[in-house]
Design an enzyme around this catalytic site. Structure first.
Site, PDB file in Angstrom:
ATOM      1  N   ARG A 120      63.769  66.673  75.969  1.00  0.00           N
ATOM      2  CA  ARG A 120      63.723  67.282  77.299  1.00  0.00           C
ATOM      3  C   ARG A 120      64.847  68.282  77.529  1.00  0.00           C
ATOM      4  NH1 ARG A 120      61.622  62.077  78.418  1.00  0.00           N
ATOM      5  NH2 ARG A 120      63.697  61.246  78.841  1.00  0.00           N
ATOM      6  N   GLU A 157      69.025  51.249  70.557  1.00  0.00           N
ATOM      7  CA  GLU A 157      68.883  49.841  70.880  1.00  0.00           C
ATOM      8  C   GLU A 157      67.968  49.129  69.890  1.00  0.00           C
ATOM      9  OE1 GLU A 157      68.447  52.343  72.857  1.00  0.00           O
ATOM     10  OE2 GLU A 157      69.749  52.146  74.612  1.00  0.00           O
TER      11      GLU A 157
END
Length: 233
Positions: A120, A157
């Protein structure tokens, strides 16, 4: 006149009503009313409106176009959606103008390129570069760029990921600003700075439209300055 009390002929100052979107202050007394409790989405909406009310008109336009979606993409996560910002040309133009003005004041004409961060950051990088009269280079996820590249790995993660840039995208000594839509944990932004370091360029600053302050992402950037338009916990 009563003892210990004085009266004045001057009229009392007019009361200024509190904005309707601020939380009422209720005394916490035994047997009194329970404190007002709101969900995460409502609290986020109140904070955003409070920021916008105190900000300049351009920042207000940006703040009003950020939506919050609780429990996305997983339970407990409050997702900040920039889609309405991109949909509204006036708000998007305001975001680019605010970022550009910050860079002009902070760095003047010292910037050589804007680096857009996959994915983005590609939505803001080219427009910001155009506003400043600069070129834009792309920092992409692994395997997306043709030709000779340099790459770096970083931890997510759920595992590891790679970032890469074309080897001839920048020359040693050039000065770059990295831009993305949002800063969360800061792992991707830090990896981008390390990647640019392999090309021996100087990262003047990192930018984002939104920052999630509770995740302390800017701390991972070390000595690299960081700037965001809107901050949320």
């Amino acid at each position: 006149m009563k003892y210990g009390t004085s009266y004045s002929s001057r009229p009392a100052p007019p009361r200024v009503p509190r904005p309707s979107f601020l939380l009422p202050r209720r005394p916490l007394r035994a047997g009194g009313p329970a404190p007002l409790r709101l969900g995460a989405a409502e609290l986020s909406r109140l904070r955003t409106r409070a920021v916008a009310a105190m900000a300049d008109p351009q920042l207000q336009l940006v703040a009003q176009r950020i939506r919050s979606f609780p429990d996305f993409p997983s339970p407990g996560v409050l997702f900040r959606d920039i889609s309405p910002l991109l949909k509204d040309p006036n708000s998007f133009r305001a975001a680019i103008s605010l970022l550009a003005n910050h860079l002009k004041k902070t760095h003047g004409g010292k910037i050589d390129y804007i680096a857009g961060l996959d994915s983005r950051g590609f939505l803001f990088g080219p427009s910001l570069a155009q506003e400043l009269g600069l070129g834009c280079v792309l920092i992409r996820k692994g395997g997306k760029l043709p030709g000779p590249t340099v790459s770096t790995s970083y931890t997510l993660e759920y595992g590891k990921a790679d970032l890469e840039i074309q080897r001839d995208a920048l020359e040693p000594g050039q000065k770059v600003v990295v831009v993305d839509d949002l800063l969360a944990t800061g792992g991707t932004m830090r990896a981008a700075c390390e990647l640019l370091g392999q090309l021996r360029v100087e990262v003047l600053e990192c930018l984002s439209v939104v920052e999630l302050t509770s995740l302390k992402g800017r701390e991972k950037l070390g000595a690299v300055p960081f700037f965001s338009l809107l901050q949320y916990e």
